[in-house]
Design a protein around this motif. Structure first.
Motif, PDB file in Angstrom:
ATOM      1  N   VAL A 156      -6.287   0.435   7.681  1.00 17.30           N
ATOM      2  CA  VAL A 156      -4.981   1.037   7.983  1.00 17.30           C
ATOM      3  C   VAL A 156      -3.949  -0.074   8.158  1.00 17.30           C
ATOM      4  CG1 VAL A 156      -3.667   2.361   9.703  1.00 17.30           C
ATOM      5  CG2 VAL A 156      -5.947   3.152   8.990  1.00 17.30           C
ATOM      6  N   ALA A 157      -4.303  -1.100   8.926  1.00 19.40           N
ATOM      7  CA  ALA A 157      -3.376  -2.223   9.154  1.00 19.40           C
ATOM      8  C   ALA A 157      -3.022  -2.912   7.842  1.00 19.40           C
ATOM      9  CB  ALA A 157      -3.988  -3.218  10.137  1.00 19.40           C
ATOM     10  N   ARG A 158      -4.017  -3.122   6.962  1.00 17.56           N
ATOM     11  CA  ARG A 158      -3.734  -3.769   5.678  1.00 17.56           C
ATOM     12  C   ARG A 158      -2.779  -2.912   4.845  1.00 17.56           C
ATOM     13  NH1 ARG A 158      -9.113  -5.201   6.347  1.00 17.56           N
ATOM     14  NH2 ARG A 158      -9.878  -3.474   5.060  1.00 17.56           N
ATOM     15  N   GLU A 159      -2.991  -1.616   4.855  1.00 17.19           N
ATOM     16  CA  GLU A 159      -2.087  -0.717   4.118  1.00 17.19           C
ATOM     17  C   GLU A 159      -0.669  -0.826   4.667  1.00 17.19           C
ATOM     18  OE1 GLU A 159      -2.624   1.437   1.511  1.00 17.19           O
ATOM     19  OE2 GLU A 159      -4.698   0.786   1.290  1.00 17.19           O
ATOM     20  N   LEU A 160      -0.543  -0.881   5.971  1.00 19.04           N
ATOM     21  CA  LEU A 160       0.775  -0.901   6.596  1.00 19.04           C
ATOM     22  C   LEU A 160       1.504  -2.240   6.423  1.00 19.04           C
ATOM     23  CD1 LEU A 160       0.004   1.100   9.842  1.00 19.04           C
ATOM     24  CD2 LEU A 160       1.465   1.804   7.929  1.00 19.04           C
ATOM     25  N   THR A 161       0.756  -3.300   6.359  1.00 19.25           N
ATOM     26  CA  THR A 161       1.384  -4.625   6.221  1.00 19.25           C
ATOM     27  C   THR A 161       1.525  -5.033   4.755  1.00 19.25           C
ATOM     28  OG1 THR A 161      -0.739  -5.762   6.446  1.00 19.25           O
ATOM     29  CG2 THR A 161       0.542  -5.405   8.474  1.00 19.25           C
ATOM     30  N   GLY A 162       1.006  -4.204   3.867  1.00 19.03           N
ATOM     31  CA  GLY A 162       1.111  -4.523   2.439  1.00 19.03           C
ATOM     32  C   GLY A 162       0.015  -5.412   1.941  1.00 19.03           C
ATOM     33  N   ALA A 163      -0.950  -5.743   2.805  1.00 17.93           N
ATOM     34  CA  ALA A 163      -2.038  -6.645   2.402  1.00 17.93           C
ATOM     35  C   ALA A 163      -3.150  -5.907   1.659  1.00 17.93           C
ATOM     36  CB  ALA A 163      -2.623  -7.348   3.622  1.00 17.93           C
TER      37      ALA A 163
END
Length: 171
Positions: A158-165
């Motif tokens: 989820v964090a990667r999706e949100l940060t664009g990573a």
């Protein structure tokens, strides 16, 4: 990049709240601001850039507070990144295979633009509220079946999706 994420949850005995806290902890570790609130106490979603909603599963239904939250804010949620999680299987099945959302959650997902849904094992221990919970405990089927590693992996995605990573798909 998304900055502020709401992690809202519906729980009866606290297990889903603990999962919500774990999700928020990973999001914070990945550089996001995350606020964790019981779904029934949320007064609006416009201050947030993204939302994660979790609900405990009881007799095949998502917790009432989680369902009501999604219905109440459906229009606002439609314009932002949104994830769902469920907690509840009182066995190792959630760690062994991908468990699809229950029908009520599937309907909510169809009405919103949910990026991903995950089902995590639940926890039911002595002192749990509710007649059915006490019956389950008396039958010897209680315990803690939450998989911390799976929760952290999903939260990191989820964090990667949100940060664009990690744009392009959930784990």
């Amino acid at each position: 990049m998304t900055n502020t994420v709401l992690v809202a949850y519906g729980t009866t005995n606290g297990s889903t709240a603990e999962i919500a806290e774990a999700v928020a902890g990973v999001l914070r570790r990945e550089g996001l601001t995350a606020e964790v609130l019981p779904a029934r106490s949320v007064r609006g979603v416009t201050p947030y850039d993204a939302v994660v909603v979790g609900g405990g599963l009881y007799a095949g239904r998502w917790h009432r507070d989680a369902r009501r939250f999604v219905r109440r804010y459906r229009r606002d949620l439609a314009g932002m990144p949104l994830w769902f999680f469920s907690s509840g299987p009182l066995d190792a099945s959630a760690s062994e295979k991908d468990i699809p959302p229950v029908p009520g959650v599937r309907r909510l997902m169809d009405r919103t633009d949910v990026v991903d849904h995950a089902t995590f094992g639940g926890r039911l221990e002595e002192g749990a509220k509710g007649f059915v919970a006490r019956m389950i405990l008396r039958s010897g089927k209680g315990g803690d079946f939450r998989d911390v590693d799976a929760i952290e992996r999903w939260s990191a995605q989820v964090a990667r999706e949100l940060t664009g990573a990690g744009v392009g798909g959930a784990a």
